[in-house]
Enzyme design. Sequence first.
Site, PDB file in Angstrom:
ATOM      1  N   THR A  14       0.833  -1.216   0.000  1.00 56.01           N
ATOM      2  CA  THR A  14       0.000   0.000   0.000  1.00 56.01           C
ATOM      3  C   THR A  14       0.862   1.258   0.000  1.00 56.01           C
ATOM      4  O   THR A  14       0.676   2.160  -0.830  1.00 56.01           O
ATOM      5  CB  THR A  14      -0.903   0.005   1.259  1.00 56.01           C
ATOM      6  OG1 THR A  14      -1.662  -1.200   1.284  1.00 56.01           O
ATOM      7  CG2 THR A  14      -1.833   1.201   1.268  1.00 56.01           C
ATOM      8  N   LYS A 107       6.367   1.986  12.630  1.00 56.53           N
ATOM      9  CA  LYS A 107       6.314   2.383  14.055  1.00 56.53           C
ATOM     10  C   LYS A 107       6.556   1.203  14.983  1.00 56.53           C
ATOM     11  O   LYS A 107       7.071   1.365  16.087  1.00 56.53           O
ATOM     12  CB  LYS A 107       4.994   3.076  14.376  1.00 56.53           C
ATOM     13  CG  LYS A 107       3.750   2.319  13.997  1.00 56.53           C
ATOM     14  CD  LYS A 107       3.334   2.600  12.574  1.00 56.53           C
ATOM     15  CE  LYS A 107       2.214   1.685  12.142  1.00 56.53           C
ATOM     16  NZ  LYS A 107       1.549   2.115  10.934  1.00 56.53           N
ATOM     17  N   GLU A 131       8.758  10.238   9.510  1.00 52.25           N
ATOM     18  CA  GLU A 131       7.526  11.043   9.583  1.00 52.25           C
ATOM     19  C   GLU A 131       6.281  10.201   9.333  1.00 52.25           C
ATOM     20  O   GLU A 131       5.227  10.413   9.945  1.00 52.25           O
ATOM     21  CB  GLU A 131       7.604  12.180   8.542  1.00 52.25           C
ATOM     22  CG  GLU A 131       6.498  13.189   8.634  1.00 52.25           C
ATOM     23  CD  GLU A 131       6.456  13.922   9.969  1.00 52.25           C
ATOM     24  OE1 GLU A 131       7.316  14.757  10.228  1.00 52.25           O
ATOM     25  OE2 GLU A 131       5.553  13.634  10.781  1.00 52.25           O
ATOM     26  N   VAL A 134       4.026   7.953  12.270  1.00 53.38           N
ATOM     27  CA  VAL A 134       2.996   8.415  13.217  1.00 53.38           C
ATOM     28  C   VAL A 134       1.997   9.305  12.491  1.00 53.38           C
ATOM     29  O   VAL A 134       2.367  10.310  11.881  1.00 53.38           O
ATOM     30  CB  VAL A 134       3.635   9.193  14.395  1.00 53.38           C
ATOM     31  CG1 VAL A 134       2.550   9.656  15.366  1.00 53.38           C
ATOM     32  CG2 VAL A 134       4.665   8.337  15.115  1.00 53.38           C
ATOM     33  N   ILE A 138       0.142  13.434   8.507  1.00 55.97           N
ATOM     34  CA  ILE A 138       0.278  14.632   9.359  1.00 55.97           C
ATOM     35  C   ILE A 138       1.755  14.814   9.743  1.00 55.97           C
ATOM     36  O   ILE A 138       2.370  13.886  10.263  1.00 55.97           O
ATOM     37  CB  ILE A 138      -0.543  14.492  10.665  1.00 55.97           C
ATOM     38  CG1 ILE A 138      -2.010  14.182  10.359  1.00 55.97           C
ATOM     39  CG2 ILE A 138      -0.415  15.736  11.518  1.00 55.97           C
ATOM     40  CD1 ILE A 138      -2.854  13.923  11.606  1.00 55.97           C
ATOM     41  N   GLY A 189      -6.804  -0.600   2.741  1.00 56.60           N
ATOM     42  CA  GLY A 189      -5.350  -0.518   2.959  1.00 56.60           C
ATOM     43  C   GLY A 189      -4.977   0.240   4.225  1.00 56.60           C
ATOM     44  O   GLY A 189      -3.816   0.610   4.401  1.00 56.60           O
ATOM     45  N   GLU A 192      -3.157  -2.701   9.645  1.00 60.93           N
ATOM     46  CA  GLU A 192      -1.858  -3.377   9.648  1.00 60.93           C
ATOM     47  C   GLU A 192      -2.015  -4.776   9.059  1.00 60.93           C
ATOM     48  O   GLU A 192      -3.135  -5.318   9.002  1.00 60.93           O
ATOM     49  CB  GLU A 192      -1.332  -3.492  11.083  1.00 60.93           C
ATOM     50  CG  GLU A 192      -1.026  -2.164  11.732  1.00 60.93           C
ATOM     51  CD  GLU A 192      -0.010  -1.349  10.944  1.00 60.93           C
ATOM     52  OE1 GLU A 192       1.122  -1.809  10.766  1.00 60.93           O
ATOM     53  OE2 GLU A 192      -0.360  -0.256  10.469  1.00 60.93           O
ATOM     54  N   LYS A 207       2.898   4.346  18.285  1.00 62.97           N
ATOM     55  CA  LYS A 207       3.029   5.750  17.853  1.00 62.97           C
ATOM     56  C   LYS A 207       3.166   6.672  19.050  1.00 62.97           C
ATOM     57  O   LYS A 207       3.965   7.611  19.042  1.00 62.97           O
ATOM     58  CB  LYS A 207       1.810   6.132  17.009  1.00 62.97           C
ATOM     59  CG  LYS A 207       1.749   5.378  15.686  1.00 62.97           C
ATOM     60  CD  LYS A 207       0.374   5.477  15.054  1.00 62.97           C
ATOM     61  CE  LYS A 207       0.322   4.797  13.699  1.00 62.97           C
ATOM     62  NZ  LYS A 207      -1.042   4.617  13.196  1.00 62.97           N
TER      63      LYS A 207
HETATM   64  P1  NDP Z   1       1.755  -4.004   2.849  1.00 62.25           P
HETATM   65  O1  NDP Z   1       1.474  -5.276   3.546  1.00 62.25           O
HETATM   66  O2  NDP Z   1       0.747  -3.458   1.927  1.00 62.25           O
HETATM   67  O3  NDP Z   1       3.136  -4.139   2.033  1.00 62.25           O
HETATM   68  C1  NDP Z   1       4.252  -4.766   2.568  1.00 62.25           C
HETATM   69  C2  NDP Z   1       5.275  -4.942   1.474  1.00 62.25           C
HETATM   70  O4  NDP Z   1       6.442  -5.511   2.034  1.00 62.25           O
HETATM   71  C3  NDP Z   1       4.831  -5.881   0.341  1.00 62.25           C
HETATM   72  O5  NDP Z   1       5.160  -5.309  -0.888  1.00 62.25           O
HETATM   73  C4  NDP Z   1       5.653  -7.144   0.577  1.00 62.25           C
HETATM   74  O6  NDP Z   1       6.015  -7.830  -0.603  1.00 62.25           O
HETATM   75  C5  NDP Z   1       6.897  -6.552   1.191  1.00 62.25           C
HETATM   76  N1  NDP Z   1       7.607  -7.543   2.003  1.00 62.25           N
HETATM   77  C6  NDP Z   1       7.126  -8.305   2.999  1.00 62.25           C
HETATM   78  N2  NDP Z   1       8.100  -9.106   3.473  1.00 62.25           N
HETATM   79  C7  NDP Z   1       9.200  -8.852   2.745  1.00 62.25           C
HETATM   80  C8  NDP Z   1      10.516  -9.377   2.718  1.00 62.25           C
HETATM   81  N3  NDP Z   1      10.896 -10.339   3.570  1.00 62.25           N
HETATM   82  N4  NDP Z   1      11.385  -8.892   1.821  1.00 62.25           N
HETATM   83  C9  NDP Z   1      11.023  -7.910   0.959  1.00 62.25           C
HETATM   84  N5  NDP Z   1       9.785  -7.369   0.931  1.00 62.25           N
HETATM   85  C10 NDP Z   1       8.886  -7.855   1.804  1.00 62.25           C
HETATM   86  O7  NDP Z   1       2.110  -2.963   4.005  1.00 62.25           O
HETATM   87  P2  NDP Z   1       1.836  -1.392   4.021  1.00 62.25           P
HETATM   88  O8  NDP Z   1       2.323  -0.780   2.783  1.00 62.25           O
HETATM   89  O9  NDP Z   1       0.454  -1.146   4.467  1.00 62.25           O
HETATM   90  O10 NDP Z   1       2.765  -0.963   5.260  1.00 62.25           O
HETATM   91  C11 NDP Z   1       4.162  -0.853   5.138  1.00 62.25           C
HETATM   92  C12 NDP Z   1       4.704  -0.151   6.379  1.00 62.25           C
HETATM   93  O11 NDP Z   1       4.131   1.147   6.476  1.00 62.25           O
HETATM   94  C13 NDP Z   1       4.366  -0.855   7.707  1.00 62.25           C
HETATM   95  O12 NDP Z   1       5.408  -0.650   8.615  1.00 62.25           O
HETATM   96  C14 NDP Z   1       3.120  -0.099   8.180  1.00 62.25           C
HETATM   97  O13 NDP Z   1       2.950  -0.156   9.575  1.00 62.25           O
HETATM   98  C15 NDP Z   1       3.473   1.296   7.743  1.00 62.25           C
HETATM   99  N6  NDP Z   1       2.371   2.205   7.545  1.00 62.25           N
HETATM  100  C16 NDP Z   1       1.284   1.823   6.809  1.00 62.25           C
HETATM  101  C17 NDP Z   1       0.263   2.708   6.587  1.00 62.25           C
HETATM  102  C18 NDP Z   1      -0.938   2.345   5.789  1.00 62.25           C
HETATM  103  O14 NDP Z   1      -1.867   3.155   5.719  1.00 62.25           O
HETATM  104  N7  NDP Z   1      -0.989   1.163   5.167  1.00 62.25           N
HETATM  105  C19 NDP Z   1       0.307   4.071   7.123  1.00 62.25           C
HETATM  106  C20 NDP Z   1       1.506   4.376   7.887  1.00 62.25           C
HETATM  107  C21 NDP Z   1       2.487   3.465   8.076  1.00 62.25           C
HETATM  108  P3  NDP Z   1       4.932  -8.528  -1.591  1.00 62.25           P
HETATM  109  O15 NDP Z   1       4.111  -7.391  -2.122  1.00 62.25           O
HETATM  110  O16 NDP Z   1       5.740  -9.174  -2.620  1.00 62.25           O
HETATM  111  O17 NDP Z   1       4.140  -9.441  -0.724  1.00 62.25           O
HETATM  112  N1  HSE Z   2      -2.866   0.745  10.520  1.00 60.86           N
HETATM  113  C1  HSE Z   2      -2.498   2.101  10.740  1.00 60.86           C
HETATM  114  C2  HSE Z   2      -3.741   2.901  11.023  1.00 60.86           C
HETATM  115  C3  HSE Z   2      -1.782   2.635   9.545  1.00 60.86           C
HETATM  116  O1  HSE Z   2      -4.840   2.413  10.760  1.00 60.86           O
HETATM  117  O2  HSE Z   2      -3.622   4.025  11.518  1.00 60.86           O
HETATM  118  C4  HSE Z   2      -1.230   4.022   9.750  1.00 60.86           C
HETATM  119  O3  HSE Z   2      -0.185   4.028  10.663  1.00 60.86           O
END
Ligand code: NDP
Ligand code: HSE
Length: 442
Positions: A14, A107, A131, A134, A138, A189, A192, A207
């Site tokens: 995402t 986080k 940034e 959390v 924002i 999306g 977590e 956070k």
């Molecule tokens: P997703 O689950 O959507 O994406 C995770 C990605 O990591 C996927 O592309 C996955 O690969 C890849 N991945 C997983 N394991 C491995 C590995 N061993 N080696 C290489 N790549 C790997 O997560 P998000 O994008 O939602 O979240 C990512 C981070 O951002 C997290 O720390 C989350 O807490 C944080 N975050 C998320 C927010 C949100 O709104 N979603 C907001 C703020 C922070 P593949 O696609 O091939 O499976």
């Molecule tokens: N799962 C988290 C939330 C993503 O819903 O706020 C943003 O950190």
Amino acid sequence: MSAPLKLGLAGLGTVGISALERLLSMENELAVKTSRGIRVQAVSARNRNKDRGVDLSGLDWYSDPVEMATSDKIDVFVELIGGDTGAAEDAVRAAIMAGKHVITANKALLAKHGNELARLAEEHNVSINFEAAVAGGIPVIKAIRESLTSNDITRVYGILNGTCNYILTRMEDEGLSFEACLKDAQDLGYAEADPSFDIEGNDTAHKLSILSSLAFGHEIDADSIFLEGITSITSADIAAARELGYRIKLLGVAQKTDTGIEQRVHPTMVPLDSAIAQIDGVTNAVAIEGDAIGMITLSGPGAGGEATASAVLADIVDIARGLEVKPLGLPASLLEPYRPAAMRAHEGGYYIRLRVIDEPGVFASIANRMAQQCISLESIVQRKAKYKVEQKSEMITANKKPQDLVLITYETTEFAIRTAIESIVSDGHVVASPQVIRIERL
Ligand code: NDP
Ligand code: HSE
């Protein structure tokens, strides 16, 4: 113009894909804004064959993010994988030790290893920017760490989890079930990878532990946070809260007290006319109270790819511009150990919902137990238990229907409330677990 800044992006989910699209589409603007090019050199994810809707053919592909993190071809390692162990942790450590700047939205990782990673980054003269970790889009890290440094901050609190706020808002506005709202939050999306981190409050605690460290200059200590999630909140509570002039929000609160710093995460009754009560859906809000500013509140999208990518790109731009700040504001060696205030000393008002069998003496007995703890009641409402909640009891018969007794207390202590409730339960009048929700003074 300086040589371009070369990025390795690990995680194409995402957040990762939104960040990548934004970096590719804004290449020219970013070059102008930073006076140097910013180039995505390499990417890493698990599944190379997944169609991600973005052309990756010009980028180096790494199945192993650690290998990418240490590659000579990149200057900055952007970690968007998630999780506090495994690939994310290994790759971040490896990147720092290889002299790469790190940007992360993770986080959970910072809550667990933030103190150590900050020390490691200082030793290796690199930045860790976070940034996006959390409150999504924002810019609250920058606000506390950089813009409010001259303030003596006394309290930081807010809605820090988009998923929970989305669930609570839709349960209240549309009468939907908890499960249906959570499913939608996952589909959008926001949640977590393991959504129990959202709904059990862990994500908010992660956070909050970061904000508290930045605001009060202590080491991150997420494990000491008092934690309650939203899974026990029922439609009955949401409806009762509204009738009494409140809304229920999952808040994270860190505040200075005479005995230490109180850090707590729990469902909270906030007055209907407060700013925080107006925050709906995936929106987050963070209020910061300081001696010079009084109070400021920042609000905006707390989750989702686009909003979070905005924060990731801001961190990248800071590095491209050569802006370097100690990860936790102070040099890591000067952070104080966290001095927790005991939760039992917490002072505030309380909402208590007791499911009881309506028979003579019950009400008087409950009022008596409250009085024994010197708890004054602001209001008491008794109503038919029209909402279904767990109520396994042989005391419920055709003639003895349960009633919900909703009490609002004046300011008291957590210790007094817990003691009073234990006594009420032991008196045998309640037929379901008591619901206790703290009221926040705003
Ligand atoms: P997703 O689950 O959507 O994406 C995770 C990605 O990591 C996927 O592309 C996955 O690969 C890849 N991945 C997983 N394991 C491995 C590995 N061993 N080696 C290489 N790549 C790997 O997560 P998000 O994008 O939602 O979240 C990512 C981070 O951002 C997290 O720390 C989350 O807490 C944080 N975050 C998320 C927010 C949100 O709104 N979603 C907001 C703020 C922070 P593949 O696609 O091939 O499976
Ligand atoms: N799962 C988290 C939330 C993503 O819903 O706020 C943003 O950190």
